[in-house]
Design an enzyme around this catalytic site. Structure first.
Site, PDB file in Angstrom:
ATOM      1  N   HIS A 353      36.243  46.195  41.677  1.00  0.00           N
ATOM      2  CA  HIS A 353      36.817  44.907  41.267  1.00  0.00           C
ATOM      3  C   HIS A 353      37.988  44.573  42.197  1.00  0.00           C
ATOM      4  O   HIS A 353      38.907  45.372  42.372  1.00  0.00           O
ATOM      5  CB  HIS A 353      37.273  44.954  39.808  1.00  0.00           C
ATOM      6  CG  HIS A 353      37.635  43.595  39.304  1.00  0.00           C
ATOM      7  ND1 HIS A 353      36.704  42.739  38.738  1.00  0.00           N
ATOM      8  CD2 HIS A 353      38.797  42.902  39.346  1.00  0.00           C
ATOM      9  CE1 HIS A 353      37.298  41.590  38.451  1.00  0.00           C
ATOM     10  NE2 HIS A 353      38.570  41.667  38.804  1.00  0.00           N
ATOM     11  N   ALA A 354      37.949  43.379  42.779  1.00  0.00           N
ATOM     12  CA  ALA A 354      38.909  43.028  43.822  1.00  0.00           C
ATOM     13  C   ALA A 354      40.349  43.067  43.299  1.00  0.00           C
ATOM     14  O   ALA A 354      40.630  42.644  42.184  1.00  0.00           O
ATOM     15  CB  ALA A 354      38.604  41.634  44.356  1.00  0.00           C
ATOM     16  N   HIS A 383      41.766  34.373  47.357  1.00  0.00           N
ATOM     17  CA  HIS A 383      42.459  34.655  46.093  1.00  0.00           C
ATOM     18  C   HIS A 383      43.355  35.890  46.247  1.00  0.00           C
ATOM     19  O   HIS A 383      44.544  35.863  45.898  1.00  0.00           O
ATOM     20  CB  HIS A 383      41.418  34.886  44.983  1.00  0.00           C
ATOM     21  CG  HIS A 383      42.017  35.318  43.678  1.00  0.00           C
ATOM     22  ND1 HIS A 383      42.320  34.441  42.667  1.00  0.00           N
ATOM     23  CD2 HIS A 383      42.415  36.545  43.227  1.00  0.00           C
ATOM     24  CE1 HIS A 383      42.866  35.102  41.660  1.00  0.00           C
ATOM     25  NE2 HIS A 383      42.932  36.382  41.967  1.00  0.00           N
ATOM     26  N   GLU A 384      42.780  36.954  46.771  1.00  0.00           N
ATOM     27  CA  GLU A 384      43.547  38.207  46.896  1.00  0.00           C
ATOM     28  C   GLU A 384      44.716  38.053  47.867  1.00  0.00           C
ATOM     29  O   GLU A 384      45.821  38.535  47.618  1.00  0.00           O
ATOM     30  CB  GLU A 384      42.638  39.359  47.335  1.00  0.00           C
ATOM     31  CG  GLU A 384      41.548  39.715  46.328  1.00  0.00           C
ATOM     32  CD  GLU A 384      42.076  39.947  44.930  1.00  0.00           C
ATOM     33  OE1 GLU A 384      43.234  40.370  44.778  1.00  0.00           O
ATOM     34  OE2 GLU A 384      41.335  39.676  43.965  1.00  0.00           O
ATOM     35  N   HIS A 387      47.863  36.691  46.452  1.00  0.00           N
ATOM     36  CA  HIS A 387      48.749  37.674  45.807  1.00  0.00           C
ATOM     37  C   HIS A 387      49.652  38.329  46.857  1.00  0.00           C
ATOM     38  O   HIS A 387      50.851  38.473  46.678  1.00  0.00           O
ATOM     39  CB  HIS A 387      47.934  38.781  45.134  1.00  0.00           C
ATOM     40  CG  HIS A 387      47.217  38.358  43.888  1.00  0.00           C
ATOM     41  ND1 HIS A 387      47.837  37.728  42.853  1.00  0.00           N
ATOM     42  CD2 HIS A 387      45.915  38.514  43.499  1.00  0.00           C
ATOM     43  CE1 HIS A 387      46.954  37.515  41.875  1.00  0.00           C
ATOM     44  NE2 HIS A 387      45.782  37.977  42.247  1.00  0.00           N
ATOM     45  N   GLU A 411      48.054  34.233  39.958  1.00  0.00           N
ATOM     46  CA  GLU A 411      46.598  34.089  40.086  1.00  0.00           C
ATOM     47  C   GLU A 411      46.197  32.773  40.743  1.00  0.00           C
ATOM     48  O   GLU A 411      45.060  32.605  41.173  1.00  0.00           O
ATOM     49  CB  GLU A 411      45.932  34.207  38.703  1.00  0.00           C
ATOM     50  CG  GLU A 411      46.145  35.543  38.005  1.00  0.00           C
ATOM     51  CD  GLU A 411      45.641  36.725  38.822  1.00  0.00           C
ATOM     52  OE1 GLU A 411      44.776  36.540  39.702  1.00  0.00           O
ATOM     53  OE2 GLU A 411      46.155  37.842  38.592  1.00  0.00           O
ATOM     54  N   HIS A 511      38.430  43.424  32.768  1.00  0.00           N
ATOM     55  CA  HIS A 511      39.810  43.289  32.300  1.00  0.00           C
ATOM     56  C   HIS A 511      40.051  43.880  30.910  1.00  0.00           C
ATOM     57  O   HIS A 511      41.196  44.075  30.528  1.00  0.00           O
ATOM     58  CB  HIS A 511      40.218  41.814  32.334  1.00  0.00           C
ATOM     59  CG  HIS A 511      40.086  41.223  33.720  1.00  0.00           C
ATOM     60  ND1 HIS A 511      38.864  41.019  34.322  1.00  0.00           N
ATOM     61  CD2 HIS A 511      41.011  40.842  34.627  1.00  0.00           C
ATOM     62  CE1 HIS A 511      39.039  40.518  35.535  1.00  0.00           C
ATOM     63  NE2 HIS A 511      40.324  40.403  35.756  1.00  0.00           N
ATOM     64  N   TYR A 521      44.372  33.620  34.030  1.00  0.00           N
ATOM     65  CA  TYR A 521      43.358  32.947  34.857  1.00  0.00           C
ATOM     66  C   TYR A 521      43.093  31.538  34.336  1.00  0.00           C
ATOM     67  O   TYR A 521      42.867  30.617  35.111  1.00  0.00           O
ATOM     68  CB  TYR A 521      42.059  33.749  34.898  1.00  0.00           C
ATOM     69  CG  TYR A 521      42.252  35.152  35.437  1.00  0.00           C
ATOM     70  CD1 TYR A 521      42.561  35.366  36.780  1.00  0.00           C
ATOM     71  CD2 TYR A 521      42.163  36.260  34.609  1.00  0.00           C
ATOM     72  CE1 TYR A 521      42.751  36.645  37.276  1.00  0.00           C
ATOM     73  CE2 TYR A 521      42.341  37.542  35.091  1.00  0.00           C
ATOM     74  CZ  TYR A 521      42.637  37.732  36.426  1.00  0.00           C
ATOM     75  OH  TYR A 521      42.830  39.002  36.909  1.00  0.00           O
TER      76      TYR A 521
END
Ligand code: X8Z
Ligand code: ZN
Length: 612
Positions: A353-354, A383-384, A387, A411, A511, A521
């Site tokens: 999971h990323a 997305h990553e 962060h 997020e 999650h 999210y």
């Protein structure tokens, strides 16, 4: 976020962002602080300074242990990570309890804020009993490992991991194969059921020790407002977007019924969950070709382009970095490229999971992701990276302010950037030869809505379920039934085969075993359009919102950075205002973005009976 994912301080962890930390300065002393009565402002300041130093040291340790455990899943790495997480939980709990000593003092605002963060930003709390702390850590690390190593063996004997199953769910149109995958993956989670029940019981005790009614109230207390006001805020936002969700659902159901026939999809019932192109029916973009407007195809397919051009996993990340560089952000450090995991190893299990990590609170940034060469993963890479760039932007803040304004901000940043992956952008960076005709817009908007609008209902319901589980409103005997009630109520989907309490379907979503709060999210999917509208205005863009790309706009990059570098030093409305001029979360930008599609859906749905 790893370091904090299973742990406590949420700034530490954001699913997928790791806890900030500084390299260990000194060995911390876990002995409880002793103050002389009456305590003074100077005591509070000294306490906070000491707490920050201890936490930074522990974050660094736990971050490294968790990184290794997620990259090499073995009994030993799990044990080491559980030990380290138990220490972090113990430290958090001790500091949070000690901070009560200053509750009645008039304190400088930043000290008061840090004391509040110390208490309310835990995603997991544990009672002050080392056996229970240890048990809690073991349960969470074990549930996560069970999830990460899950396999399903198909009728033909081939055994698949989740990455492979995800791919088949996205591509297959054979309802029997889809059903086999859907049911097969859910065999991973029944063993977690008892563990999860125990996790809830222990973590609730920890939350109560801190003065909260349960863990859900603790989670809802980290939004610079009363927890009940936050619940109402979430409901208000959902009401803004619910009509659009229902219109999309109505159209998608009708088109799936045409494709699969009335035996599979009934026009007055919830949609069977295995037919939406995603293991959890959370995004529906993979069924675009079944439901998109025939007259307006986007004319290109990002997956095909990436594969044709031979872009590999690192290459996809380079595109993401290039976007941030075009906004004026410094390139990623060399260690990012050396230490990140970009592809799934063939010879060992990893947590696929990323996630994005901040190991040292400075610039030891990493992502860990089993990247597939698809358009979907191209977006997830952005997305990553969002962060990581956020983490670096706030690295000058003191440790307790290293985090996002609230978790939805963390997020939402990378997703905002990904909204700028328009055809114009793809042409600019050489991924597309020529622009599709403007009448392709409807198709592009539909593809986007299938991912962004469809997600909203799922993004909301996961914690509607957990909040009730934590409060006791949902009894353990009803874990699965209540999950499906919410899935039906919000998403309008149903399980393709009857489910009962021998299953634990919530546990088949990352999650839940990893204990990452999920409302973040839902908020991010609304905020990203609000951020994008503001950035496009700042960049001087004029035109429909869905065509805007801020690629290359340094002035937009500066304003984005103004918000990011605040970390969590100020209440989130201040951060939102720094970028957008608004102090409230608001879905009107999302509604504006999809306005042309809404009009088209309304036409399409005329004469259909919508709802479920
Ligand atoms: O978990 C994630 C990210 C890491 S924070 C990959 N997401 C949620 C999910 O996969 O369920 C991003 C969107 C929703
Ligand atoms: Zn994330």
């Amino acid at each position: 976020m790893k370091r904090g994912q299973l742990i406590s301080l949420s700034f530490v962890l954001l699913c997928c962002t790791s806890p900030p930390a500084s390299p260990p300065a000194t060995t911390s002393d876990p002995a409880p602080a002793v103050f002389h009565w009456p305590v003074t402002v100077a005591d509070a300041e000294a306490f906070v300074a000491e707490a920050e130093e201890q936490l930074a040291t522990q974050w660094f340790e736990t971050g490294r242990a968790s990184w290794v455990a997620a990259n090499f899943i073995t009994q030993d790495t799990r044990g080491i990570a559980a030990d380290s997480q138990a220490e972090l939980v113990a430290l958090n709990q001790q500091l949070a309890a000690e901070s009560d000593a200053f509750a009645n003092l008039e304190l400088p605002e930043d000290v008061r804020r840090k004391l509040r963060i110390l208490k309310a930003s835990l995603s997991m709390a544990a009672p002050q009993d080392s056996e229970l702390q240890r048990e809690l850590s073991e349960i969470t690390t074990e549930m996560e490992a069970t999830y990460a190593t899950g396999r399903h063996c198909r009728p033909d004997g081939e055994c698949l991991d989740l990455t492979a199953m995800d791919r088949r769910m996205a591509e297959s149109r054979d309802p029997n194969e889809l059903l086999d995958l859907w049911v097969g993956w859910r065999e991973v989670s029944p063993p977690m059921r008892g563990q999860y029940q125990r996790f809830v019981a222990i973590a609730n005790l920890g939350a109560m020790d801190l003065g909260f009614t349960d863990l859900g109230e603790l989670w809802r207390s980290d939004y610079d407002m009363e927890p009940d006001a936050f619940t109402a805020e979430v409901e208000r936002l959902w009401k803004q977007v619910e009509p659009l969700y229902e219109a999309l659902h109505c159209h998608v159901r009708a088109r799936l019924a045409e494709h699969y026939g009335p035996d599979q999809v009934s026009l007055d019932e919830p949609i069977p969950a295995h037919l939406l192109g995603n293991m959890w029916s959370q995004t529906w973009g993979n069924v675009y070709e079944l439901v998109g407007p025939a007259e307006s195809d986007p004319g290109y397919d990002l997956t095909g382009i990436l594969r044709d051009q031979g872009v590999d996993a690192r290459g996809m990340v380079r595109f993401g970095e290039g976007f941030f560089s075009s906004l004026g952000f410094a390139p990623l450090p060399e260690t990012f490229w050396q230490r990140s995991l970009f592809t799934q190893p063939r010879d060992r299990d990893v947590v696929c999971h990323a996630s994005a990590w901040d190991i040292d609170g400075l610039d030891d940034l990493r992502i860990k992701m089993c990247i597939q060469i698809t358009g979907e993963d191209f977006f997830t890479v952005h997305h990553e990276l969002g962060h990581n760039y956020y983490q670096r932007a706030y690295n000058q803040q003191p440790p307790l302010f290293q985090g996002s304004a609230h978790d939805g901000f963390h997020e939402g940043v990378g997703d905002t950037i990904a909204l700028s992956i328009t055809p114009e952008y793809l042409v600019q960076v050489g991924l597309l030869d020529e622009l599709p005709p403007s009448d392709a817009d409807l198709g592009l908007l539909m593809k986007m809505a299938l991912d962004k609008v469809a997600f909203l209902a799922f993004g909301l319901l996961v914690d509607q379920w957990r909040w009730q589980v934590f409060s006791g409103a949902i009894d353990p005997a009803d874990y699965n039934a209540s999950w499906w009630e919410l899935r039906e109520r919000y998403q309008g989907i149903q399980p393709p085969v009857a489910r009962d309490e021998s299953s634990f379907d919530p546990g088949a979503k990352f999650h839940i075993p990893a204990n990452v709060p999920y409302t973040r999210y839902f908020l991010a999917y609304i905020l990203q359009f609000q951020f994008q509208r503001a950035l496009c205005e700042i960049a001087g863009y004029e035109g429909p919102l869905h065509r805007c790309s801020i690629y290359g706009s340094q002035v937009a990059g500066e304003r984005l950075n103004d918000m990011l570098e605040l970390g969590r030093s100020k209440p989130w409305p201040d951060a939102l205002e720094a970028l957008t001029g608004q102090r409230e979360m608001d879905a009107s930008a999302l509604i504006e973005y999809f306005a042309p599609l809404s009009a088209w859906l309304e036409e399409q749905n005329t004469g259909r009976s919508c709802g479920w």
